[in-house]
Design an enzyme around this catalytic site. Structure first.
Site, PDB file in Angstrom:
ATOM      1  N   CYS A  55      -3.925 -37.081   0.910  1.00 22.88           N
ATOM      2  CA  CYS A  55      -4.279 -36.409   0.093  1.00 22.88           C
ATOM      3  C   CYS A  55      -5.880 -36.273  -0.306  1.00 22.88           C
ATOM      4  CB  CYS A  55      -5.503 -38.686  -0.308  1.00 22.88           C
ATOM      5  SG  CYS A  55      -7.158 -39.001   0.877  1.00 22.88           S
ATOM      6  N   ASP A  95      -5.145   2.166 -15.009  1.00 23.56           N
ATOM      7  CA  ASP A  95      -3.972   2.675 -13.824  1.00 23.56           C
ATOM      8  C   ASP A  95      -4.382   4.042 -12.855  1.00 23.56           C
ATOM      9  OD1 ASP A  95      -4.333   4.291 -15.578  1.00 23.56           O
ATOM     10  OD2 ASP A  95      -1.970   5.680 -15.194  1.00 23.56           O
ATOM     11  N   ASP A 103     -10.744   4.393 -13.595  1.00 22.18           N
ATOM     12  CA  ASP A 103     -10.822   2.702 -14.014  1.00 22.18           C
ATOM     13  C   ASP A 103     -11.491   1.979 -13.112  1.00 22.18           C
ATOM     14  OD1 ASP A 103      -9.818   3.677 -16.337  1.00 22.18           O
ATOM     15  OD2 ASP A 103      -8.034   3.857 -15.753  1.00 22.18           O
ATOM     16  N   CYS A 126      -8.528 -36.069   2.504  1.00 20.96           N
ATOM     17  CA  CYS A 126      -8.570 -35.336   3.274  1.00 20.96           C
ATOM     18  C   CYS A 126      -8.535 -33.650   3.426  1.00 20.96           C
ATOM     19  CB  CYS A 126      -6.556 -35.723   3.954  1.00 20.96           C
ATOM     20  SG  CYS A 126      -6.233 -36.820   4.348  1.00 20.96           S
ATOM     21  N   CYS A 167     -30.553   2.410  12.857  1.00 15.12           N
ATOM     22  CA  CYS A 167     -30.555   1.081  12.525  1.00 15.12           C
ATOM     23  C   CYS A 167     -29.760   0.461  13.921  1.00 15.12           C
ATOM     24  CB  CYS A 167     -29.617   1.457  11.417  1.00 15.12           C
ATOM     25  SG  CYS A 167     -29.652   2.372  10.225  1.00 15.12           S
ATOM     26  N   CYS A 219     -27.264   4.628  11.186  1.00 16.20           N
ATOM     27  CA  CYS A 219     -27.350   5.767  11.732  1.00 16.20           C
ATOM     28  C   CYS A 219     -28.740   5.099  13.592  1.00 16.20           C
ATOM     29  CB  CYS A 219     -28.810   6.751  11.320  1.00 16.20           C
ATOM     30  SG  CYS A 219     -30.383   5.554  10.939  1.00 16.20           S
ATOM     31  N   ASP A 267      -7.326   1.669 -20.844  1.00 13.61           N
ATOM     32  CA  ASP A 267      -7.282   3.142 -21.627  1.00 13.61           C
ATOM     33  C   ASP A 267      -6.417   3.032 -21.756  1.00 13.61           C
ATOM     34  OD1 ASP A 267      -8.184   5.247 -19.684  1.00 13.61           O
ATOM     35  OD2 ASP A 267      -6.837   4.739 -18.279  1.00 13.61           O
TER      36      ASP A 267
END
Length: 799
Positions: free
Chosen positions: A82, A694, A698, A85, A18, A15, A495
């Site tokens: 390497c 799915d 979940d 680096c 804030c 709001c 599930d």
């Protein structure tokens, strides 16, 4: 006094108070002028840098309880040699103001930077990488061409170095303790000739080691190039010193090691070339996935067809797909019938029949009929692009096990230099007092054999190949940490609806009670459920439309998660659902309890239908188990995992489904918001838990579990919350994912063991003077190549 203007994205404002609070607090800071816009969620800030810093602004905003918006920058980084680096770039970027985190992957030659816009920008990040001695380019923009050119340059330098080093290598024949009979031209033995040849190799071809090593030292770190530059320079300059003594100081038998410096550089270049080629093979999964996309599409405009490049297809375009052609983008069929091979997405080898209103996926293959489709998702929004993005991010991420390698690599080079100096002193003072040559050889061998490359490549190359292998098999790991965690899973929580079962239930029984008409019961129930998206509701609607195609829409509708629904249809208040719903409405159902128990014991979901204030009937719906469910669950058990099922169904129905699937542990009558709590119960027992689901409901459980696995046929919310996506919904992908995780982690442990064992054994052997420098160089090159080659073995493993 210099000032800097910034725009900072702010999260968490709700709001005007804030934004006002943040603005006032910032303006109270010394040298800060701020204007906070709630609508744009941004702060326009001007700071006088002598008095305040950008990090002070961020800390103030966060201290007030808000967040600063971040962005992600993916970049390709060229020039790394390497693990040191990669570590140096990470540290250099992490120190920048506004950079939240930086992650650099040596194997993919890429970096991911999370930064706060306004505090820093991508151009500053690119500049910082350049200051550190490397080159950063936007991901896949110029990067492929740059890497091709870089590989060619490496090959050219390698060939030139080999040509110049071979004459020097040939001179070593003269130093063998036996006569080979091979002719040794005198000019090859001339110290000045050797100095010139070795000098070209040392300073022209090997100049890259001096440049990179110097930049590393200037940035207060050290990498492999420092070791190579020190070792070869010691051999070259000592030999040059001996040459001058031979020419001007009357030395008759100079000790020359020009071949050592030249051959070492050649071997290092050979190792880096093979390593680069092998690393390119680890990214094959991305290349293959991107190659699956159609290159062009047939657009229908004003009744005419024309071919266009795929990137010119826009959402809403009508497209024609002929037999044998690839579906160009994601969309929906508007006309025609055909079967489509979706194996590259779902892993299912049997083509899927497609007709009007069916969805089709880009890059899948139209088998036999002609389809007219409407483009719904194009470019980066397609399913294939999403898969590529997931695989790219996973390959660029770090597994927790890599922290070990990173921490070792960070201190490795300075320790090796210290050991080299110590070896030199021990040899020249105690082993062969006063003899410079043996001490020099021991020191050079230590510097050359100790390479942190193998250690740095051990984990990321395996992660890249493992995640790529997973993508080929319809298993998308979202990061290396999930690939690592999956190996240690102890329990799998499924599930039921849409995961263990097909999620497409059908009406099996209808019982009219208390004098109700069966036709009216079905019509009212189907009308009430028509506003619901639950699979059970859709089964009733589909069945109801067979006898009443024009179902009336409900005037009012309310879904009660875990209970059922309430709706008003044609003036009647209807309640459809569980015993809990009936109890809540004070509707008696005791006389039907036996019938309900019988239906539920058969694995059917039985729902009460009540209107006019009393129970009017029962509708039973059954959802069939997926063909792969029982086999997948059996395979998980053989791997030592405990299998659980979680469902909102009552105990009897749940147990019946569990028996069919071979599941021993069941959580029944669980409300959607309670699923995450069930995951925590298992975790509190000390189990590493995976949740497989799915649906939208979940998502909290998927996020709570140690590993969340989303069925790829499910909702976007579930897939977003999960750590692994199982494309196509085949549960047999789950044991495959666990096997792949275990095999990948075993491969990583093999790589780390080899890298650590090689250095643990090689450095002391070199320090004892038992390795010639050129042998140490060959061993160093072999170590990196062997680690990458071992990782590539994962491409051939069966999952």
């Amino acid at each position: 006094m210099s000032s800097k203007a910034m725009q900072i994205g702010i999260t968490g404002m709700t709001c005007a108070s804030c934004s006002t609070r943040i603005e006032k607090s910032l303006n109270k800071m010394d040298g800060v002028e701020a204007n906070v816009n709630l609508a744009l969620e941004k702060a326009k800030v001007t700071i006088h840098e002598e008095k305040s810093k950008p990090t002070d602004i961020v800390q103030k905003i966060e201290k007030l309880g808000y967040g600063v918006r971040t962005q992600r920058l993916d970049t390709d980084i060229l020039g790394m040699t390497c693990a040191s680096c990669a570590a140096r770039i990470e540290k250099g970027l992490s120190r920048m103001a506004g950079v939240v985190s930086a992650q650099v992957n040596l194997a993919t030659e890429s970096g991911t930077v999370i930064f706060q816009p306004g505090i820093t920008e991508p151009t500053a990040i690119y500049d910082q990488v350049k200051k550190l001695g490397y080159k950063a380019v936007p991901k896949q923009e110029q990067a492929t061409d740059e890497k091709e050119k870089e590989l060619k340059r490496k090959l050219q330098k390698l060939v030139l170095s080999a040509v110049l080093s071979l004459p020097l290598l040939y001179t070593m024949i003269a130093h063998l303790p036996f006569n080979t009979g091979l002719p040794i031209p005198q000019f090859l033995m001339n110290p000045w000739f050797q100095l010139i040849l070795a000098g070209i190799v040392q300073f022209y071809i090997g100049g890259q080691f001096y440049i990179s090593g110097t930049k590393a030292l200037l940035n207060k770190s050290a990498n492999m190039d420092v070791l190579v530059a020190l070792g070869t320079s010691a051999a070259y300059f000592y030999s040059a010193f001996e040459t001058f003594r031979y020419q001007f100081g009357g030395l008759t038998n100079p000790e020359l090691y020009f071949e050592t410096s030249a051959i070492l550089i050649t071997l290092v270049l050979l190792g880096k070339y093979f390593e680069s080629r092998a690393k390119r093979r680890t990214t094959a999964a991305i290349t293959e996935l991107m190659g699956l996309q159609a290159k062009e599409a047939t657009i229908i405009e004003d009744g005419k067809e024309r071919k266009v490049p795929i990137d010119q297809v826009a959402v809403g375009d009508l497209l024609r797909v002929k037999p044998g052609e690839k579906i160009p983008v994601d969309g929906i069929v508007v006309n025609g019938r055909s079967s489509v091979d979706e194996s590259m997405i779902t892993g299912e080898s049997i083509p899927v029949e497609k007709g009007k209103d069916d969805k089709v996926i880009g890059a899948t293959v139209n088998a036999n009929g002609t389809l007219t489709m409407k483009a719904e998702k194009v470019g980066k929004d397609t399913a294939l692009a999403g898969i590529v993005k997931i695989v790219e991010e996973a390959q660029g991420s770090k597994a927790p096990i890599q922290r070990l390698a990173d921490s070792i690599s960070g201190i490795f080079v300075p320790i090796v230099i210290g050991i080299s100096v110590l070896a030199f002193l021990v040899w020249i003072l105690f082993v062969t007092p006063g003899q410079f040559a043996p001490a020099l050889i021991a020191a050079i061998s230590v510097l050359v054999i100790a390479c942190p490359c193998a250690l740095g490549l051990a984990t990321p190359t395996s992660i890249m190949v493992g995640t790529g292998k997973g993508a080929e098999n319809g298993i998308l790991f979202k990061g290396g940490e999930y690939l690592e965690t999956t190996q240690s899973l102890q329990a799998i929580l499924f599930d039921k609806t849409g995961t263990i079962t097909n999620g497409k239930p059908e009406v099996t029984d209808i019982f009219a009670l208390n004098g109700a008409a069966k036709e009216e019961l079905l019509t009212l129930a189907a009308s009430a459920e028509s506003a619901s998206e639950h699979p059970l509701a859709q089964a009733i609607v589909t069945y109801g439309k067979q006898s009443s195609p024009d179902l009336p829409s409900p005037d009012q509708f309310k879904a009660l998660a875990g209970y059922g629904i309430k709706a008003t249809v044609s003036g009647k208040e209807i309640a459809i659902g569980t015993r809990r719903l009936m109890k809540e409405g004070d509707i008696s159902y005791s006389e039907t309890e036996e019938r309900m128990k019988k239906l539920e014991s058969e694995g059917k979901t039985a729902m009460f239908v009540a209107y006019d204030g009393k129970l009017q009937g029962i509708i039973a719906v059954a959802d069939t188990i997926k063909t792969s469910s029982k086999q997948a669950i059996e395979e998980l058990k053989t791997r030592g995992l405990s299998v659980y099922m979680i469902t909102g169904d009552n105990e009897r129905t749940a147990q019946a489904i569990a028996r069919q699937a071979g599941i021993d542990h069941v959580f029944s009558e669980v409300l959607p918001e309670e699923k995450a709590a069930k995951v925590k119960i298992l975790q509190e027992k000390g189990l590493k838990v995976a949740m497989v689901g799915d649906g939208i409901n979940d998502a909290p459980a998927l996020a709570t579990a140690d590993i969340g696995m989303a069925i790829g046929t499910g909702t976007d919310v579930a897939i977003e919350a999960a750590d692994i996506t199982l494309v196509g919904g085949d549960l047999l992908h789950i044991p495959k994912a666990i096997d792949l995780s275990r095999k990948t982690m075993r491969n990583i442990r093999q790589n780390l063991f080899w890298a650590l064992f090689y250095n643990t054994v090689g450095i002391p052997v070199a320090a004892l003077g038992l390795l010639a420098p050129w042998v140490a160089g060959a061993a160093m090159a072999f170590s990196s190549v062997s680690v990458v080659t071992n990782s590539l073995r994962l491409k051939r493993v069966k999952v």
